[in-house]
Write an enzyme that holds these catalytic residues in place. Structure first.
Site, PDB file in Angstrom:
ATOM      1  N   GLN A  86      48.872  28.659  60.596  1.00 10.37           N
ATOM      2  CA  GLN A  86      50.232  28.601  61.140  1.00 10.37           C
ATOM      3  C   GLN A  86      51.094  27.661  60.304  1.00 10.37           C
ATOM      4  O   GLN A  86      51.286  26.491  60.646  1.00 10.37           O
ATOM      5  CB  GLN A  86      50.167  28.107  62.589  1.00 10.37           C
ATOM      6  CG  GLN A  86      51.489  28.016  63.300  1.00 10.37           C
ATOM      7  CD  GLN A  86      52.032  29.366  63.705  1.00 10.37           C
ATOM      8  OE1 GLN A  86      51.820  29.793  64.821  1.00 10.37           O
ATOM      9  NE2 GLN A  86      52.736  30.025  62.814  1.00 10.37           N
ATOM     10  N   PHE A  87      51.661  28.177  59.186  1.00 10.84           N
ATOM     11  CA  PHE A  87      52.449  27.318  58.301  1.00 10.84           C
ATOM     12  C   PHE A  87      53.742  26.844  58.950  1.00 10.84           C
ATOM     13  O   PHE A  87      54.310  25.828  58.553  1.00 10.84           O
ATOM     14  CB  PHE A  87      52.757  28.036  56.988  1.00 10.84           C
ATOM     15  CG  PHE A  87      53.835  29.077  57.067  1.00 10.84           C
ATOM     16  CD1 PHE A  87      55.157  28.739  56.814  1.00 10.84           C
ATOM     17  CD2 PHE A  87      53.546  30.392  57.399  1.00 10.84           C
ATOM     18  CE1 PHE A  87      56.164  29.691  56.878  1.00 10.84           C
ATOM     19  CE2 PHE A  87      54.531  31.347  57.472  1.00 10.84           C
ATOM     20  CZ  PHE A  87      55.850  30.999  57.221  1.00 10.84           C
ATOM     21  N   THR A  88      54.220  27.551  59.991  1.00 10.17           N
ATOM     22  CA  THR A  88      55.495  27.173  60.609  1.00 10.17           C
ATOM     23  C   THR A  88      55.405  25.854  61.377  1.00 10.17           C
ATOM     24  O   THR A  88      56.440  25.345  61.828  1.00 10.17           O
ATOM     25  CB  THR A  88      55.995  28.277  61.550  1.00 10.17           C
ATOM     26  OG1 THR A  88      55.020  28.511  62.574  1.00 10.17           O
ATOM     27  CG2 THR A  88      56.249  29.570  60.792  1.00 10.17           C
TER      28      THR A  88
END
Length: 206
Positions: A86-88
């Protein structure tokens, strides 16, 4: 950076970007009681951060015991983990209305660290299921509690205890004394101030 959610169940599947339908090349992953982990990676993350997070999460006591208190770990309840990249989690929303993700790690590095993290959890004796890195995923879960905890590897870098304690326990002490003068001998006074610090035993030993 990880967002941990204690769940009674969780699942993930992958969406085919061309058709908008479920991607048949990815088998949906499901768990029962355990954790759904949203995992973000930055470029400075490595072995130290992986070890710290895996140890913390595998030993975290957030499951209720017979007295209704959070006193059991995921091992104690035979739980599983669903790990989702989950890069966000590194979104920067301080300027404008469109998030910036410049602090997120490069895809190759993030993928490697995420997979190593999952393997380290397995080495802790945990069953770990995964999403697909960089894919369009649909994550479903039932948060039990609710219990949601954020882990941030930036917490591994702490300011020196001595300097913080010295600043926190310092106080300014001032004293005054008369000064001899031919003009106003009774009214002229000199003031001297000094900074006193009282360090606690813990700070002295740091």
């Amino acid at each position: 950076r990880i967002v941990l959610q204690k769940v009674s169940d969780g699942s993930v599947d992958v969406i085919d970007e061309l058709t908008g339908e479920r991607d048949p090349t990815f088998e949906p992953q499901r768990i029962g009681v355990g954790y759904v982990l949203l995992v973000g990676v930055e470029d400075s993350d490595g072995a130290k951060q992986i070890a710290w997070l895996a140890h913390k999460i595998s030993n975290l006591r957030v499951f209720e015991d017979d007295n209704g208190k959070m006193n059991r770990s995921i091992h104690d309840v035979n739980g599983s983990i669903l790990s989702i990249s989950q890069f966000t989690l590194y979104a920067d929303v301080r300027k404008g209305n469109r998030p910036s993700f410049v602090k997120a790690g490069s895809p190759d590095h993030a993928d490697t660290v995420w997979r190593q993290f999952n393997e380290t959890l397995r080495a802790e004796g945990l069953a770990v299921k995964e999403g697909r890195f960089g894919a369009h995923m649909r994550v479903n879960l039932t948060n039990d509690g609710p219990v949601t905890i954020i882990f941030d590897t930036d917490e591994l870098v702490l300011p020196p205890k001595r300097s913080m304690m010295a600043l926190a326990s310092s106080r300014l002490k001032c004293s005054s004394a008369p000064v001899s003068t031919n003009v106003l001998p009774a009214k002229r006074r000199s003031t001297t101030c000094s900074l006193e610090s009282k360090l606690t035993p813990a700070s002295r030993s740091s």
